[in-house]
Write an enzyme that holds these catalytic residues in place. Structure first.
Site, PDB file in Angstrom:
ATOM      1  N   MET A  45      23.840  -4.158  73.883  1.00 44.40           N
ATOM      2  CA  MET A  45      24.604  -2.912  74.018  1.00 44.40           C
ATOM      3  C   MET A  45      25.704  -2.885  72.948  1.00 44.40           C
ATOM      4  O   MET A  45      26.686  -2.142  73.085  1.00 44.40           O
ATOM      5  CB  MET A  45      25.189  -2.807  75.421  1.00 44.40           C
ATOM      6  CG  MET A  45      24.093  -2.762  76.494  1.00 44.40           C
ATOM      7  SD  MET A  45      24.568  -1.903  77.986  1.00 44.40           S
ATOM      8  CE  MET A  45      25.947  -2.879  78.504  1.00 44.40           C
ATOM      9  N   HIS A  52      25.593 -13.049  70.960  1.00 49.23           N
ATOM     10  CA  HIS A  52      24.485 -12.180  70.531  1.00 49.23           C
ATOM     11  C   HIS A  52      23.889 -12.680  69.221  1.00 49.23           C
ATOM     12  O   HIS A  52      22.676 -12.671  69.038  1.00 49.23           O
ATOM     13  CB  HIS A  52      24.976 -10.745  70.275  1.00 49.23           C
ATOM     14  CG  HIS A  52      25.501 -10.029  71.461  1.00 49.23           C
ATOM     15  ND1 HIS A  52      26.834  -9.750  71.633  1.00 49.23           N
ATOM     16  CD2 HIS A  52      24.871  -9.514  72.549  1.00 49.23           C
ATOM     17  CE1 HIS A  52      27.012  -9.071  72.762  1.00 49.23           C
ATOM     18  NE2 HIS A  52      25.840  -8.925  73.344  1.00 49.23           N
ATOM     19  N   GLU A 164      21.045 -16.545  78.660  1.00 50.43           N
ATOM     20  CA  GLU A 164      21.215 -17.135  80.000  1.00 50.43           C
ATOM     21  C   GLU A 164      22.556 -16.741  80.618  1.00 50.43           C
ATOM     22  O   GLU A 164      22.765 -16.928  81.801  1.00 50.43           O
ATOM     23  CB  GLU A 164      21.131 -18.669  79.909  1.00 50.43           C
ATOM     24  CG  GLU A 164      19.723 -19.161  79.688  1.00 50.43           C
ATOM     25  CD  GLU A 164      19.620 -20.681  79.717  1.00 50.43           C
ATOM     26  OE1 GLU A 164      20.657 -21.355  79.575  1.00 50.43           O
ATOM     27  OE2 GLU A 164      18.491 -21.166  79.864  1.00 50.43           O
TER      28      GLU A 164
HETATM   29  O1  PAF Z   1      22.305  -7.587  78.504  1.00 51.14           O
HETATM   30  C1  PAF Z   1      22.511  -6.466  77.990  1.00 51.14           C
HETATM   31  O2  PAF Z   1      23.270  -6.301  77.027  1.00 51.14           O
HETATM   32  C2  PAF Z   1      21.823  -5.243  78.588  1.00 51.14           C
HETATM   33  O3  PAF Z   1      21.713  -5.343  79.982  1.00 51.14           O
HETATM   34  C3  PAF Z   1      20.454  -4.950  77.952  1.00 51.14           C
HETATM   35  C4  PAF Z   1      19.470  -6.071  78.217  1.00 51.14           C
HETATM   36  C5  PAF Z   1      20.619  -4.745  76.455  1.00 51.14           C
HETATM   37  C6  PAF Z   1      19.864  -3.669  78.553  1.00 51.14           C
HETATM   38  O4  PAF Z   1      20.686  -2.575  78.310  1.00 51.14           O
END
Ligand code: PAF
Length: 294
Positions: A45, A52, A164
């Site tokens: 997101m 990330h 995780e």
């Molecule tokens: O973990 C996230 O950032 C969100 O839940 C995802 C998997 C991108 C779905 O919108």
């Protein structure tokens, strides 16, 4: 008659090509596949942090063409939650991925591209989505399952990486993919932590300096609960001890501290296999979650 519009070349952010429509995305992916590349995918997101980026690096480590999506998914937020204030930092996100050389294509769809007028489908997963987060955010996994099903079918990756840090979400996605026979491998990514143990999260940006100092105690408390459980403490007593320790550390409200089976999230009465201790608690206006394998 006007000729059909030629496909436009994708724009770019920080030097990374950006697809904003499913058509653009599929064209770019078809080109990568035509060159013999496997496709790795990390849905996000945005408001990216090192956690990330570490997930995105997995595509590169596996020699795949790395796709990262950025979409703040409205269907996984309740009206009372932080959808409007969720940080939107596309340019900075792209720069981080560029610096790490961890992404070949960004997919940044608009809400209308993902949920066009008349959209009426909802994906609901049972099993691991029951309890824990669902007790406090009943809308959450329906929204996640719906958007992830769409993203996986739009991107069509060979593998997709889920952190995780959102452990229950990881199990829900594994269940979804198995149940719908989606031809994609789900790869778990380790939680990346700050030096004081706080799990990296986009929502950490909401914390004041005092809250940020308190937040680190969640990891410490989870470790203590895990150790007590492994030493033989009654599991419900260990969970209660964890809830009290979080309040003592300065959290205002604890949604849960729970010791669960690591594969199914079933409640355990004794530790006789891989288990996970999971917690969710509120610090000011911020709700934090974390978990550890025990
Ligand atoms: O973990 C996230 O950032 C969100 O839940 C995802 C998997 C991108 C779905 O919108």
């Amino acid at each position: 008659m006007t000729p059909p519009a030629k496909p436009t070349a994708p724009q770019s952010l920080a030097g990374i090509p950006v697809a904003r429509t499913v058509g653009e995305l599929r064209r770019e992916i078809a080109q990568a596949r035509a060159k013999g590349r496997k496709i790795g995918f990390v849905p996000t997101m945005g408001a990216l942090h090192e956690g990330h980026v570490s997930l995105a690096r997995i595509s590169r480590a596996r020699g795949a063409f790395g796709v990262v999506s950025i979409f703040v998914n409205p269907t996984q937020f309740a009206p009372t939650e932080d959808f409007n204030r969720y940080p939107r930092t596309e340019e900075a996100d792209a720069t981080k991925l560029r610096m790490a050389e961890a992404c070949d294509l960004l997919f940044i769809p608009s809400p209308a591209e993902m949920y066009p007028k008349g959209f009426a489908t909802h994906v609901a997963v049972g099993g691991p989505s029951e309890g824990l987060e669902t007790d406090f955010r009943p809308h959450f996994f329906g929204g996640v399952a719906t958007v992830v099903t769409k993203l996986l079918t739009q991107v069509g990756p060979d593998f997709a990486v889920f952190g995780e840090k959102d452990y229950q979400q990881l199990l829900v996605i594994k269940r979804l993919v198995a149940d719908l026979n989606l031809p994609v491998e789900i790869v778990p990514g380790f939680t990346v932590r700050e030096p004081d143990g706080l799990a990296m999260s986009s929502r950490n940006a909401y914390l004041s300096a005092d809250e940020r100092a308190t937040a680190a105690s969640m990891n410490r408390v989870l470790m203590e609960v895990g150790k007590a459980a492994r030493r033989g403490m009654d599991l419900r007593a260990a969970e209660k001890m964890g809830e009290e320790a979080l309040i003592e550390a300065g959290f205002q409200k604890v949604d849960y501290v729970a010791i669960r089976d690591a594969a199914t999230l079933a409640t355990l009465t004794k530790l006789d296999g891989p288990a996970r201790v999971l917690a969710a608690a509120h610090l000011g206006k911020t709700r934090l979650i974390d978990n550890l394998g025990i």
